[in-house]
Design a protein around this motif. Sequence first.
Motif: not given
Length: 313
Positions: A215-230
């Motif tokens: 099973a494959t899971y993806k954490l994807v950020g918004r377009r042109n945004k970083s996935l993490f604030r920090d």
Amino acid sequence: MAGKSRKISFYRLSIDKKEPIAGSRMHRIIALSNEEVENHFKMIYDNRMHSLSNGRKAMQVVASSGSDVVEVLEYTNHTAFIKIGQQNPSNTVALRDRVTLETEAVPMNPNQLLELFTYCYVDFLTGIVSYISISGAPRVSTFRNMFDNAFLHEEGLATKLAAIMTKDVLETLMRKSKIGKITVTVAVPEDEILSDIGLSIDDYDAIENLRTRTATYKLVGRRNKSLFRDNNMLVKTIEAIRSKYGDNIEALSASAKDENEKPEEYDLLQYSFTKTVTFERDDIETLAPGDFKNILVTTYNANKTDLLRYSRI
């Protein structure tokens, strides 16, 4: 003649305990100390394992893909030298002459199975497991499953066996301005797959072709945004994934970039802490268990300082 090479992988063994929070329905997760982990191993060793005629102890470990055997060859001074074996029926193995290429059946009585095995060395003071990869032998997850077989339902303990990762790649990623995606692919036992679609193993006459799927899971950020604030959250996320899925991780990657550059995919499993060792002779099939122990202990001790630095001790 040049010797053959084998890979030694290093894992961090830990056990989490779920405890209720007084006055609420919530639970807190508490990591057992290394001493407590060893105490649980000792309980298995003293009370669950069968005593063998050679003075060693062994037990059968049940997993979704079948059952393996964990045999403790030595347990002393907070360390254990262990053999992990997988049994094969006589109709799937044979003896082949390396010169003539002729084969003949392996003589076995009805109670015997031919075992393929490998070795691991456990230092309970550090929680580090050193495992040598041998083709056809069980994965190191069998050792983790041994704890879960004994304590998962009785005490609600969850055992983790996470590959130790070097910090180099994480430090590289943390310097990137945008981390766009984290992808993890994990091996999923057949019972979990079937339960997801409302079925169970009992609904089938034969399940031989469905051992393990992924099973494959993806954490994807918004377009042109970083996935993490920090970007420090990257380290916590990777450590959480490794702790949860451990040896079941088939693939783990992150996509990152700086301004004005295209995203680059980083294969994080390539940065697991491993060492390739070369045996002094080519005919490693003649090596005794003590030879494998010496290789594991020597390699572990030579890299212990770095392993402790890269582990969450």
